[in-house]
Design a protein around this motif. Sequence first.
Motif, mmCIF file in Angstrom:
data_model
loop_
_atom_site.group_PDB
_atom_site.id
_atom_site.type_symbol
_atom_site.label_atom_id
_atom_site.label_comp_id
_atom_site.label_asym_id
_atom_site.label_seq_id
_atom_site.Cartn_x
_atom_site.Cartn_y
_atom_site.Cartn_z
ATOM 1 N N ASP A 16 0.881 -1.268 0.021
ATOM 2 C CA ASP A 16 0.032 -0.264 -0.086
ATOM 3 C C ASP A 16 0.852 1.316 -0.119
ATOM 4 O O ASP A 16 0.494 2.142 -0.654
ATOM 5 C CB ASP A 16 -0.976 0.018 1.136
ATOM 6 C CG ASP A 16 -2.004 -0.718 0.996
ATOM 7 O OD1 ASP A 16 -2.298 -1.747 0.133
ATOM 8 O OD2 ASP A 16 -2.610 -1.430 2.053
ATOM 9 N N GLN A 17 1.968 1.039 0.777
ATOM 10 C CA GLN A 17 2.732 2.374 0.934
ATOM 11 C C GLN A 17 3.603 2.512 -0.493
ATOM 12 O O GLN A 17 3.579 3.742 -1.040
ATOM 13 C CB GLN A 17 3.872 2.259 1.807
ATOM 14 C CG GLN A 17 3.384 2.316 3.313
ATOM 15 C CD GLN A 17 2.607 3.847 3.521
ATOM 16 O OE1 GLN A 17 3.208 4.819 3.030
ATOM 17 N NE2 GLN A 17 1.560 3.916 4.236
ATOM 18 N N LEU A 20 1.389 4.263 -3.178
ATOM 19 C CA LEU A 20 1.380 5.624 -3.085
ATOM 20 C C LEU A 20 2.650 6.273 -3.939
ATOM 21 O O LEU A 20 2.299 7.542 -4.463
ATOM 22 C CB LEU A 20 1.561 5.969 -1.710
ATOM 23 C CG LEU A 20 0.356 5.865 -0.834
ATOM 24 C CD1 LEU A 20 0.880 6.247 0.765
ATOM 25 C CD2 LEU A 20 -0.822 6.714 -1.293
ATOM 26 N N SER A 54 -3.134 8.018 2.459
ATOM 27 C CA SER A 54 -3.418 6.815 2.769
ATOM 28 C C SER A 54 -4.700 6.867 3.817
ATOM 29 O O SER A 54 -5.933 6.069 3.373
ATOM 30 C CB SER A 54 -2.252 6.046 3.652
ATOM 31 O OG SER A 54 -2.757 4.756 3.860
ATOM 32 N N LYS A 57 -7.514 7.806 1.913
ATOM 33 C CA LYS A 57 -7.733 6.720 0.591
ATOM 34 C C LYS A 57 -7.847 7.532 -0.775
ATOM 35 O O LYS A 57 -8.736 7.126 -1.633
ATOM 36 C CB LYS A 57 -8.899 5.918 0.918
ATOM 37 C CG LYS A 57 -8.876 5.016 2.045
ATOM 38 C CD LYS A 57 -9.906 4.075 2.247
ATOM 39 C CE LYS A 57 -9.799 3.421 3.515
ATOM 40 N NZ LYS A 57 -8.669 2.879 4.334
#
Length: 122
Positions: A16-17, A20, A54, A57
């Motif tokens: 997820d990081q 980004l 994050s 979202k």
Amino acid sequence: MKSIAELEAIRQRTLDQVNLRREHEGTRIVVGMATCGIAAGARPVLLAFMDEISKRKLLDVTVAQTGCIGMCRLEPIVEITCPGKEKVTYVHVKPEMVARIVSEHVVNGNPVEEYTIGHAAE
């Protein structure tokens, strides 16, 4: 020893990081991370942007880093480019400014003028 489920959770958080920072269409946030930027506090600013994006979202926002932007005395510097609009450069950015920048500029399209390079030059 970690269980398979714990390892999978760590893997997912890491992905997820990384996502980004992946290139795609949409808003682009670039933090100057040359030696001068890092010395001025750019790393906590980068992490604050990643955390805020994050938490909200915001999937159409890319957070990236770059080398020297060329204005060392104004570090930490953050450039935000929204589709169809001119780039906005924020200077002397601190982590506590990030939530407001994301809320007003990235989400609502209204740059925070008092944090921009134009304001710093006055």
